[in-house]
Design a protein around this motif. Structure first.
Motif, short mmCIF file in Angstrom:
data_model
loop_
_atom_site.label_atom_id
_atom_site.label_comp_id
_atom_site.label_asym_id
_atom_site.label_seq_id
_atom_site.Cartn_x
_atom_site.Cartn_y
_atom_site.Cartn_z
N THR A 1 0.90 -1.12 0.04
CA THR A 1 -0.10 0.12 -0.14
C THR A 1 0.85 1.29 -0.18
N TYR A 2 2.01 1.28 0.68
CA TYR A 2 2.68 2.42 0.87
C TYR A 2 3.42 2.90 -0.44
N LEU A 3 3.78 1.88 -1.34
CA LEU A 3 4.38 2.37 -2.59
C LEU A 3 3.28 1.78 -3.76
N ASP A 4 2.05 1.88 -3.14
CA ASP A 4 1.06 1.65 -4.21
C ASP A 4 0.91 0.52 -5.36
N ASN A 5 1.78 -0.54 -4.99
CA ASN A 5 1.77 -1.63 -5.99
C ASN A 5 0.49 -2.66 -5.86
N PHE A 6 -0.08 -2.49 -4.82
CA PHE A 6 -1.29 -3.29 -4.63
C PHE A 6 -2.33 -2.96 -5.57
N SER A 7 -2.22 -1.71 -6.10
CA SER A 7 -3.28 -1.39 -7.36
C SER A 7 -2.59 -1.37 -8.65
N SER A 8 -1.32 -1.81 -8.93
CA SER A 8 -0.87 -1.84 -10.08
C SER A 8 -1.27 -3.12 -10.96
N SER A 9 -1.68 -2.91 -12.09
CA SER A 9 -2.02 -3.99 -13.15
C SER A 9 -1.70 -3.76 -14.59
N GLY A 10 -1.78 -4.88 -15.25
CA GLY A 10 -1.59 -4.80 -16.82
C GLY A 10 -2.76 -4.44 -17.37
N PRO A 11 -2.60 -4.18 -18.65
CA PRO A 11 -3.62 -3.57 -19.34
C PRO A 11 -4.83 -4.84 -19.15
N VAL A 12 -6.04 -4.54 -18.98
CA VAL A 12 -7.06 -5.63 -18.73
C VAL A 12 -7.44 -6.42 -19.83
N ALA A 13 -7.88 -5.69 -20.91
CA ALA A 13 -8.26 -6.12 -22.19
C ALA A 13 -7.13 -7.03 -22.78
N GLN A 14 -6.19 -6.68 -22.64
CA GLN A 14 -4.90 -7.29 -23.46
C GLN A 14 -4.76 -8.91 -23.15
N ASN A 15 -4.87 -9.00 -21.61
CA ASN A 15 -4.41 -10.28 -21.23
C ASN A 15 -5.55 -11.07 -20.74
N GLU A 16 -6.99 -10.61 -21.07
CA GLU A 16 -7.94 -11.40 -20.44
C GLU A 16 -8.30 -12.18 -21.29
N LYS A 17 -8.57 -13.69 -20.92
CA LYS A 17 -9.12 -14.76 -21.88
C LYS A 17 -10.53 -14.65 -21.55
N PRO A 18 -11.20 -15.16 -22.56
CA PRO A 18 -12.86 -15.21 -22.50
C PRO A 18 -13.25 -15.49 -21.17
N ALA A 19 -12.83 -16.69 -20.84
CA ALA A 19 -13.39 -17.27 -19.49
C ALA A 19 -13.22 -15.93 -18.21
N GLN A 20 -12.08 -15.51 -18.43
CA GLN A 20 -12.00 -14.25 -17.47
C GLN A 20 -12.96 -13.28 -17.63
#
Lengths: 423, 670
Positions: B236-255
């Motif tokens: 939380t202190y250095l914000d990594n908890f919220s860091s994510s890759g581009p959603v659409a790009q690595n999302e499988k259909p099931a996801q």
């Protein structure tokens, strides 16, 4: 230097003859020699405020006509449109001041307040620690510089410090800008500035005398030097009632760390203790997460900044001709908002300079359209004005410091006209 | 009246238990075998002088008799014992008994110490107060209004959590027999700094120090690095908890299907009419939106935790490291705030499917595979092929922990903390060599340092300046003081320039004398000495006479000699004593000071907490004792303790001399 020490030293001896809490000996002696006290009034004073954490210059002073910016900040962009609940304050049809900074507007219109946009360091580091270090040392490519730029400025004022209050930082510890061989002072509260043994002044006096003796003789250079400076300063502050200070002209300081600091700077100015360079800090600018727009973290920060400075300016009243205020921050923030409602470390930001000798009412500097091809590393406001350009011009014109190569080694630059033409 | 207040403070003080209950004897482990020798003799030091130096660097200050004890048992044996850190700490444990937060998990902490905003929301929900009434009320009224509610629910204010955190650090530093462990905990916490100033991270700081830092302080650097990377406080202190890759790009259909179902669930929750549920849903939606790359942690892990700023990485390395660390987040904690962001996903999938889909759950850590950027990355010349998951981050930390720049950076920092502000390159390169050969074993690196002639040379002896925390703790240790209100010391430490746990920047406090010593802070150090020695810091008591086996010095001069030696064993005190003697030889001095002191004690109550009164938490400390379980009983002893405080021999002349010694330049050095 030597003469000052001699002077203070003899003042100290006299003080102990009467005891701490008695006649403010330093002042008595100064009055006797008469040449000391008067000249202070003519001193120019520069007040620097370091905004630690890197202020988002694009949100403080927004180039609101820029379509690229609007696109890059879907939830952070503000506009001056009158329909908005809190519109930007339109400064010049291109730049808008954040709505929470409205106390700055009259100062800008009166041409006392200047803004420089796209300011930053030639070193492209995006680390707080480094960028602050470089900005405060004034040597963006040399970590090893042992002195800070304000300490060097003290040495270039062209006259010896008559008092320990020539350069004061309102902070609990010495800022990097103040490191160096010229005497400087760090105070977190004027009130605590004495040797205290509650209800027992005789013991306090004895203890003070013992401490002074011990620190005077210690082989540890740092403790020795700081000890001397401490006792010099204690003696100076004994002459006024710092506890019950009432700001003048109805000035109301925000009850914040910065408001409190500037209030104490105003006190020192009005006490005529020989202040020439003051330094304070403001925190909370590292807005990676939920920065907010018209309300929220950033809005609260700029409100504190502008209201503190405005209160200070109102309070010092008659001293306004002598005083300039300059803000600085280590870098700006990304043009594009990040995925967490904030902005990441960027490059150029903006500065505010307030004073009667300032070329105010203008947004200086050079801000291109924020299309990606114009951005530094394709992401940040390009640094179009070296911070040293502005620091140097203000120091030159306000404090009469001309020796640029000492102030900023290995640097040459031209003034950009932040200060008014000579009158 | 004043007496009563004082009395009740003593009555309920947790430390009294120490006197009431006989200490159970935990067996002391046998002396360890050592294979190294400290070269202090060739540096011209006597065994006692060397012991004093060793203690000044690897403890928070010598207690009376420590120097002799260490000299007798052998410096190397003592050091090895400290590295192992297994000495029994019964009296410390006893003094910590009243602190219920210390053994809680993050989940329990969040459930017990809700944040202010959360309390308000719950009180409004339960119909206890209406929202309008709160807005007009001032803080005091508001607190009074909520107090019964908190008590009924078993909640405690967040400030109480912070108070326990701060107090335990002070008590450990002052009382623990495993001093090096506490010193290193302080060092590594500062190295991997997190801060109570950051709201989202504050509740997790206690467990961070306890679980991520303290168990690993003499072990492998990589273990420490990984533990901090996994911790909710750092995330939380250095914000990594919220860091994510581009959603659409690595999302499988099931996801994608999963995400839609989650949205539906949220809408269903939003349809729930209760206010709480609506706010909950809003929160979740907000957190869902909060997606994207945040490179803050990735930058600081290189600049501040491992390689150092000149460690040879580029902006591109930072960005790509941030991508490697996408998905490193928090396993849901509580149901309020940022730490419960992942709850819908976790609940929906269940542990088995989480594992199958590449999620990793370890304690409070969660690797959220659905947030991870799966594209290829290159960092410091190392390839991370496309399709990687959690193991990429572990590999990155491994690379960083074993990089030569890291060895240099960490060894320099250790040498600066324990040897001198300007450690010689020769010393650092010896330590670096050990760091490299021993897989980054911190204990081994410290042995190398302590075995180096540089550690015992004149460039090191007495050349470090105590931090404000070290000054305060070394003082109470030297005086053998009883600490019943540790928070009072915190107020002073803060005043002297070191607000522990509140340093905002990830750099931690700069660990140099020049940072600690300035005009304002130096005066506060002197005032601290005077306030402490005259027993004007409430909750800190000691007997100066007992320190000197009950002998009262005959004159100020002999007091100076005796107590300088007691407080600064193994030091050359000529300078201090020589300078002060003439001042103390004033024949009238003793009389004057005592007269002034008497006058004063008639005019004003002796214990007046003006120093601490500005701090609202201080009020807590004064009130709190009644609630703490450990303070039951022990009442009989309080009279003796009180009498000790005003016993003859704690006269003001002696107190004054001791105050001057504590505020003297020599005592600021270590």
């Amino acid at each position: 230097m030597r003469s000052r020490r001699g002077f203070i030293k003899s003042g100290a001896l006299a003080l102990f003859a009467t005891g701490i809490g008695g006649v403010p000996t330093f002042i008595a002696r100064a009055a006797q020699s008469s040449k000391i006290l008067q000249p202070y009034k003519k001193n120019k004073i520069m007040v620097c405020i370091f905004q630690r954490g890197a202020m988002d210059g694009l949100m403080a002073v927004t180039p609101f006509t820029d379509e690229y910016l609007k696109q890059a900040r879907p939830t952070l962009f503000l506009s001056p449109a009158s329909g908005a609940a809190k519109p930007l304050i339109d400064l010049d049809s291109r730049f808008g001041l954040h709505p929470s900074m409205r106390s700055f507007e009259p100062l800008f219109r009166e041409k006392r307040l200047a803004i420089v946009h796209g300011v930053g360091s030639p070193n492209s580091t995006r680390s707080h620690f480094d960028a602050q270090d470089y900005m405060e040392s004034g040597t963006p490519f040399n970590k090893g510089t042992s002195s800070g730029w304000l300490n060097r400025a003290v040495g270039l004022l062209g006259h010896e410090a008559a008092t320990p209050f020539q350069a004061v930082s309102i902070s609990s510890s010495l800022p990097r800008s103040f490191y160096g061989n010229n005497p400087t002072l760090a105070i977190s509260s004027l009130q605590d500035f004495s040797i205290q043994l509650r209800g027992n002044p005789l013991s306090a006096n004895m203890a003070a005398r013992s401490f002074e003796e011990l620190y005077d003789q210690t082989t540890d250079a740092l403790l020795n030097k700081t000890g001397k400076e401490s006792f010099d300063a204690v003696k100076m502050l004994q002459k006024t009632d710092t506890r019950n200070y009432q700001p003048a002209n109805g000035a109301e300081y925000p009850k914040t760390a910065l408001g409190n600091s500037l209030r104490q700077v105003a006190q020192l100015i009005k006490m005529d203790v020989g202040l020439e360079i003051a330094f304070t800090e403001s925190g909370g600018w590292d807005t990676h997460f939920n920065q907010g727009a018209e309300n929220g973290t950033f809005a609260r920060n700029v409100e504190d900044l502008s209201n503190s400075i405005t209160a200070f300016w109102t309070d010092i009243g008659a001293y306004q001709d002598e005083v300039d205020v300059m803000t600085m921050t280590e870098f700006g923030r990304t043009v594009r908002q990040n995925g967490t409602g904030g902005t990441d470390h960027g490059r150029g930001s903006c500065m505010f300079i307030l004073g009667n000798d300032v070329n105010g009412g203008l947004v200086h500097g050079n801000m291109p359209a924020l299309a990606q091809e114009n951005l530094e590393d394709g992401r940040d406001v390009p640094v179009t004005t070296d911070f040293r350009t502005v620091f140097c011009e203000v120091a030159d014109r306000h404090l009469n410091i001309h020796n640029d190569p000492v102030l900023f080694p290995e640097w040459k630059g031209k003034a950009i006209g932040v200060m008014a033409a000579n009158t | 009246m004043q007496q009563f207040i004082k009395l009740s403070a003593w009555l309920f003080s947790p430390l009294l238990l120490i006197f009431a209950v006989p200490l159970s004897e935990t067996p002391v482990p046998p002396l360890p075998k050592t294979h190294y020798n400290f070269p202090y003799k060739s540096a011209g030091l006597t065994r006692e002088e060397a012991a004093a130096h060793l203690l000044s660097r690897f403890t928070f200050g010598a207690r009376p008799g420590d120097v002799e004890r260490v000299a007798e048992m052998g410096l190397e044996n003592w050091f090895q014992q400290q590295l192992e850190g297994q000495l029994p700490d019964d009296s410390l444990e006893l003094s910590l008994q009243g602190y219920d937060a210390l053994k809680m998990s993050n989940e329990q902490i969040v459930a017990t110490f809700p944040k202010g905003g959360q309390i308000l929301r719950m009180a409004v929900r339960d119909g206890l107060i209406s929202k309008d009434s709160v807005q007009g009320a001032d803080k005091k009224d508001y607190r009074a209004m909520l107090a019964p509610y908190l008590q009924q629910k078993g909640y405690k204010p967040e400030a109480e959590l912070f108070r326990q955190l701060i107090n335990q650090k002070i008590l450990r530093a002052a009382l623990s027999n495993n001093q090096l462990k506490e010193l290193l905990t302080d060092f590594w916490f500062n190295h991997f700094n997190v801060s109570l100033t950051k709201n989202d991270c504050a509740q997790f700081v206690l467990a961070y120090e306890r679980d991520a830092i303290r168990p690993h302080v003499t072990g492998l650097f990589e273990t420490l690095l990984l533990a901090t990377a996994h911790s909710p406080a750092m995330l939380t202190y250095l914000d990594n908890f919220s860091s994510s890759g581009p959603v659409a790009q690595n999302e499988k259909p099931a996801q994608a299907g999963l995400r839609q179902r989650m949205m539906k669930e949220m809408m269903a929750r939003a349809a729930d009419t209760s206010r709480q549920a609506m706010q909950q849903a809003e929160k979740i939606q907000k957190a869902r939106k909060a997606q994207g790359l945040n490179e803050n942690y990735a930058r600081e892990i290189m600049e501040l935790h491992t390689l150092g700023v000149d460690g040879g990485y580029t902006q591109s390395d930072v960005t790509q490291a941030a991508r490697v660390l996408t998905g490193w987040t928090i396993y849901p904690i509580g149901d309020y705030g940022v730490a419960q962001t992942m709850r819908p996903v976790v609940q929906r999938l269940g542990e088995d499917r989480l594992t199958r889909q590449g999620f990793v759950h370890e304690g409070d850590f969660l690797f959220a595979a659905n947030r991870h950027d799966r594209e290829e990355k290159t960092i410091l010349g190392n390839q991370f092929p496309a399709g990687g998951g959690y193991e990429e981050g572990v590999q990155l930390l491994h690379i960083l922990a074993h990089h030569p720049s890291t060895a240099r950076f960490i060894c320099t920092k250790l040498a600066m903390r324990f040897c001198s502000d300007n450690p010689s390159p020769a010393l650092i390169s010896k330590m670096e060599k050990t760091f490299g050969e021993k897989d980054g074993n911190i204990g081994q690196v410290l042995i190398t340092m302590a075995c180096a002639p540089e550690f015992w040379s004149n460039t090191a002896l007495r050349q470090k300046t105590k931090s404000p925390f070290e000054l305060a703790i070394s003082s109470v240790r030297a005086l053998n003081a009883k600490i019943t209100m540790p928070y009072q010391l915190f107020n002073w430490i803060n005043k002297m320039g070191q607000k522990i746990y509140y340093y905002q920047a990830p750099t931690g406090f700069p660990d140099r004398g020049q940072y600690w010593i300035n005009t304002g802070s130096l005066l506060n150090r002197m005032n601290f000495g005077l306030a402490l020695s005259s027993q004007r810091i409430p909750g800190i008591s000691f007997s100066l006479l007992a320190l000197n086996q009950g002998h009262e010095p005959e004159s100020a001069e002999s007091a100076l000699l005796t107590y300088s030696k007691l407080l600064m064993p193994g030091r050359d005190l000529q300078e201090t004593v020589h300078r002060l003697t003439p001042l103390l030889n004033d024949p009238e001095l003793n009389k004057k000071i005592n007269a002034a002191a008497e006058q004063k004690s008639m005019a004003a109550p002796p214990v007046n907490n003006r120093e601490g009164s500005a701090d609202s938490m201080m009020e807590e400390e004064n009130k709190k004792p009644k609630e703490r379980p450990s303070q039951k009983g022990g009442g009989k002893n309080n009279f003796t303790t009180m009498q000790m405080q005003v016993a003859p021999g704690n006269n003001s002349m002696l107190a004054q001399v001791v105050g001057i010694v504590i505020g003297s330049p020599e005592f600021q050095r270590k």
